[in-house]
Design an enzyme around this catalytic site. Structure first.
Site, mmCIF file in Angstrom:
data_model
loop_
_atom_site.group_PDB
_atom_site.id
_atom_site.type_symbol
_atom_site.label_atom_id
_atom_site.label_comp_id
_atom_site.label_asym_id
_atom_site.label_seq_id
_atom_site.Cartn_x
_atom_site.Cartn_y
_atom_site.Cartn_z
ATOM 1 N N GLY B 55 36.724 30.425 34.011
ATOM 2 C CA GLY B 55 36.101 29.337 34.826
ATOM 3 C C GLY B 55 34.952 29.194 35.694
ATOM 4 O O GLY B 55 34.530 30.670 35.772
ATOM 5 N N HIS B 58 32.748 32.177 39.883
ATOM 6 C CA HIS B 58 32.931 33.050 40.111
ATOM 7 C C HIS B 58 31.369 34.565 40.060
ATOM 8 O O HIS B 58 31.303 35.002 39.882
ATOM 9 C CB HIS B 58 34.108 34.058 39.404
ATOM 10 N N ASP B 111 43.391 30.417 30.697
ATOM 11 C CA ASP B 111 43.070 30.946 29.854
ATOM 12 C C ASP B 111 43.509 31.597 28.755
ATOM 13 O O ASP B 111 42.619 31.724 27.399
ATOM 14 C CB ASP B 111 42.212 32.153 30.652
ATOM 15 N N HIS B 221 40.765 31.821 43.355
ATOM 16 C CA HIS B 221 40.752 30.775 43.569
ATOM 17 C C HIS B 221 41.151 30.182 45.009
ATOM 18 O O HIS B 221 41.584 28.680 44.862
ATOM 19 C CB HIS B 221 41.839 29.791 42.129
#
Lengths: 218, 334
Positions: B55, B58, B111, B221
């Site tokens: 995602g 990051h 993922d 997250h």
């Protein structure tokens, strides 16, 4: 009852609007268990589907093809974990209704059973893991059982949605075992799973959709 | 929430556009998919392709680590959400030099499904061999007995570093995968969260925390950690993180480690070096040799406040990979 590609298109459009309305609520549920973006993710996916429905799918007359494109569009737009899960659901549903221009009661039953089972197979979650499966498996089981008794889709779907709702509510009392929230352990108790909630909204909206359509016809 | 953005819906697209335009000598976008980025350098024929992804939010993870000595391509997801199989497959096709491609990603449900689907497609439709290695370095995310359930956090950086080097050394796919998995097997991380990040689309904090509180074991997250408590000194936090890591992996006197003290986005370098100071003290008291150290924002969580500590236990082969030079837009090692 009879159901066509046009009906699927209309139903999916209702979902697009419904998800926009429920977006904040779904994010709120997710903030207690995950990273707070479930409503955003669902919205990204359904907005992409909405665009497809208005453009290249506007005249699609094949229900299976329509569902395949809906699944692929959702997957491409969101990725995430719900992407592969719903994409598999729509594609397995499509397979169950392949080459049928008009769907009848048993076809619709087959579609939803394949939809729920496809998602379960992709995600490998079980009932009690605090996921969308807690809505979908009671729903699928209820649909199959009630349909085998009555052979009436609307009646069976009604009962299946009630079973799905019960499953959704049960996620409040269980400890997460899958997905990001599984790392919370006992701290996840008390919060209703956002994925179970959106799955319920998708099936309950279908029920409302077919009921309203029947009212209009009669 | 204050952010320097335009439309919240377009943050990923606009970031990628800016990134590609800022580093044209390093990276390019594939015409087939906006979320598929690959190195702009020529890589050797017969080199195993290294594909990373996950995602957004990051940064420098993950697009910042495409370049010489690290990854050959990256699939970029929405914020905190796995990319779909489409960009993964496009990157795979672009970076395959006939020796196959290795996928490196964190152990998250999304993922695992998306990279898994892409690997199946690469094999079936493109006849490209794909190997996979998952990062599971976060000791706080599951007990030792359920190690395979752990999520990947900052330790992913070491896995990219080791794997990118192994691919550069000319290892075949099986050996590159072996090194990647060994790097993961030898890496442990744990973090602490001080303040939440805010998702651009919702404007809401990713988790609730009091002014005087910290959360031990927080995920990158904003997933809740294992316990919330009153904020403590940098030394006390470093002690807790290093002790939990050393309780999980045996590192003996005389053995060597690579150390990463990673900021989550809103933590000043000052604080990070204060934490590093204590980490160094503990390790040197135990006679554990720090072979190389990294301090800074390597894998972040938007503007989250907090820090994580990562140790990778080294053997001769991993030492070599850690020494290998790197030239990426967001990370250079000479």
């Amino acid at each position: 009852m009879e159901f066509t590609a046009k009906d699927f298109r209309d139903y999916f459009k209702v979902i697009v609007d419904m998800i926009e309305e429920q977006k904040d609520y779904l994010c709120e549920l997710d903030r207690k268990l995950g990273d707070g973006d479930h409503g955003v993710t669902m919205s990204i996916g359904w907005q992409a589907i909405g665009k497809k429905l208005d453009n290249e799918l506007a005249d699609e007359e094949d229900s299976a093809k329509l569902n395949i494109t809906v699944g692929k569009t959702f997957l491409s737009a969101v990725g995430s974990s719900v992407g592969p899960l719903y994409a598999t659901g729509f594609m397995r549903g499509a397979k169950a209704i392949k080459n049928k221009p008009v769907l009848h009661d048993s076809d619709l039953k087959d579609y939803w059973v394949a939809f729920g089972n496809g998602i379960q197979e992709r995600g490998q979650a079980e009932v009690g893991d605090k996921t969308m499966i807690d809505t979908l498996i009671p729903f699928v089981d209820g649909l199959e059982k009630s349909f085998s008794e009555s052979q009436n889709f609307l009646d069976a779907f009604n009962k299946a949605v009630v079973a799905g709702e019960k499953g959704m509510k049960s996620t409040k009392d269980i400890i997460s075992k899958r997905g990001r929230s599984s790392r919370l352990g006992e701290r996840s108790v008390g919060a209703q799973d956002p994925g179970a909630t959106s799955a319920y909204l998708i099936i309950s909206t279908f029920l409302e959709f077919v009921e309203q359509r029947i009212e209009k016809v009669s | 929430m204050k952010k320097l953005i335009n439309n919240p819906q377009n943050v990923v697209e606009e970031m990628v556009e800016g990134y590609v335009k800022a580093h044209p000598n390093h990276i390019k976008q594939l015409p087939e998919n906006d979320r598929a980025l690959v190195t702009n350098r020529t890589t050797k024929d017969g080199k195993v392709g290294v594909l990373i992804g996950g995602g957004s939010g990051h940064e420098p993870g993950f697009l910042g680590y495409v370049g010489d000595g690290m990854a050959d391509g990256v699939a970029v997801g929405n914020i905190f959400a796995s990319p779909s199989p489409d960009p993964i497959l496009e990157v795979t096709k672009a970076i395959d030099k006939g020796a196959g491609v290795v996928y490196l990603y964190g152990n998250y449900a999304g993922d695992v499904m998306n990279f898994g689907m892409a690997a199946e497609m690469a094999d079936l439709e493109e006849d490209i061999q794909v190997g996979m290695a998952l990062a599971t370095d976060d000791v706080a995310s599951a007990p030792k007995e359920e190690k395979e359930k752990r999520r990947g956090i900052a330790g992913e950086f070491f896995i990219y570093k080791a794997t990118g080097a192994a691919a550069d050394f000319g290892y075949n796919l099986a050996d590159v995968v072996r090194v990647a998995r060994k790097a993961n097997e030898n890496t442990r991380s744990m973090g602490v969260g001080l303040s939440p990040c805010y998702l651009p689309q919702t404007g809401k904090p990713s988790f609730e925390i009091g002014e005087d509180e910290m959360e031990i074991g927080l995920g990158h997250h904003g997933e809740q950690g294992i316990e919330k408590g009153p904020i403590q000194s940098a030394d006390a936090v470093a002690d807790r993180l290093v002790n939990d890591i050393l309780a999980d992996i045996e590192i003996n006197k005389g053995e060597k480690v690579a150390v990463l003290v990673n900021g989550l986005g809103a933590t000043p370098r000052m604080d990070l070096y204060i934490v590093y100071r204590r980490v160094e003290q503990i390790l040197s008291e135990l006679g554990i040799e720090i072979y190389r150290s990294y301090v800074g924002d390597y894998i972040t969580s938007l503007e989250m406040g907090g820090v994580s500590v990562t140790l990778m236990k080294l053997d001769e082969e991993l030492e070599k990979t850690i020494d290998h030079p790197v030239d990426c837009p967001m990370f250079v090692q000479k």
